[in-house]
Design an enzyme around this catalytic site. Structure first.
Site, mmCIF file in Angstrom:
data_model
loop_
_atom_site.group_PDB
_atom_site.id
_atom_site.type_symbol
_atom_site.label_atom_id
_atom_site.label_comp_id
_atom_site.label_asym_id
_atom_site.label_seq_id
_atom_site.Cartn_x
_atom_site.Cartn_y
_atom_site.Cartn_z
ATOM 1 N N TYR A 173 51.525 23.630 102.863
ATOM 2 C CA TYR A 173 51.311 23.110 104.448
ATOM 3 C C TYR A 173 52.188 22.697 104.668
ATOM 4 O O TYR A 173 52.711 22.740 106.335
ATOM 5 C CB TYR A 173 49.896 22.402 104.109
ATOM 6 C CG TYR A 173 49.990 22.240 105.316
ATOM 7 C CD1 TYR A 173 49.250 23.284 106.723
ATOM 8 C CD2 TYR A 173 49.682 21.009 106.398
ATOM 9 C CE1 TYR A 173 49.025 22.903 107.678
ATOM 10 C CE2 TYR A 173 49.147 19.970 107.003
ATOM 11 C CZ TYR A 173 49.348 21.246 108.091
ATOM 12 O OH TYR A 173 48.511 20.945 108.941
ATOM 13 N N LYS A 217 54.952 23.183 108.109
ATOM 14 C CA LYS A 217 54.948 21.874 109.205
ATOM 15 C C LYS A 217 56.468 21.569 108.927
ATOM 16 O O LYS A 217 57.079 21.277 110.429
ATOM 17 C CB LYS A 217 53.552 20.873 108.830
ATOM 18 C CG LYS A 217 52.567 21.667 109.846
ATOM 19 C CD LYS A 217 52.229 22.229 110.564
ATOM 20 C CE LYS A 217 51.370 23.364 111.187
ATOM 21 N NZ LYS A 217 51.825 23.949 111.907
#
Length: 163
Positions: free
Chosen positions: A82, A86
């Site tokens: 994740y 990002k």
């Protein structure tokens, strides 16, 4: 894209906020799952930005907003996939901001605190058919603040027109 342009005639504001997450140590993550996460979190942002960029450039005053997470800035166990997706969006946004500096498109990066999306999705997105248009945030005030900050940075004529 065509359906949105047909319905709204123009795009003055694009907010990219797509995300899926995996909470596992990197060595346990299946690479196919990692690829799917990168496809949604990073490539989703890239594709939407690419497909609407000309519309934003043709607008008198427009804004492209990419929303990431503070996980992109921190080393947090179990969030390798994740956080890296990002972080990629952050790099993309920073470069795009410099590339579009001479155009009317203003580029912003929003970094909200951690959000328990699963517990909020039904409250803010009860209609599963409209997920595309749903901004997920910790609470309604957060969403209003994101929109207010974005609108405040746009020209007065767009704010008055409610765009």
């Amino acid at each position: 894209r065509k359906q949105i342009i047909d319905e709204h005639r123009q795009v003055d504001l694009l907010i990219n906020n797509a995300a899926v997450s995996i909470s596992q140590p990197f060595e346990q993550v299946d690479l196919d799952d990692y690829k799917r996460l990168i496809d949604v979190n990073f490539w989703g942002t890239v594709y939407c930005s690419k497909h609407f960029l000309n519309d934003l450039k043709n607008s008198e005053d427009s804004r492209l907003v990419n929303i990431i997470s503070d996980f992109a800035l921190l080393g947090f166990p179990g969030k390798t996939t994740y956080a890296s997706s990002k972080s990629a969006v952050m790099g993309f946004t920073n470069c795009l901001k410099t590339e579009l500096e001479s155009t009317g498109v203003k580029v912003s990066l929003v970094i909200p605190p951690p959000i328990n999306t699963k517990s909020r999705i039904e409250k803010f997105c009860p209609n599963k058919e409209n997920k595309l248009y749903c901004i997920r945030a910790k609470n309604a005030r957060d969403t209003s603040n994101i929109i207010r900050v974005t609108q405040a940075s746009m020209s007065p004529n767009l704010r008055a027109a409610g765009r």
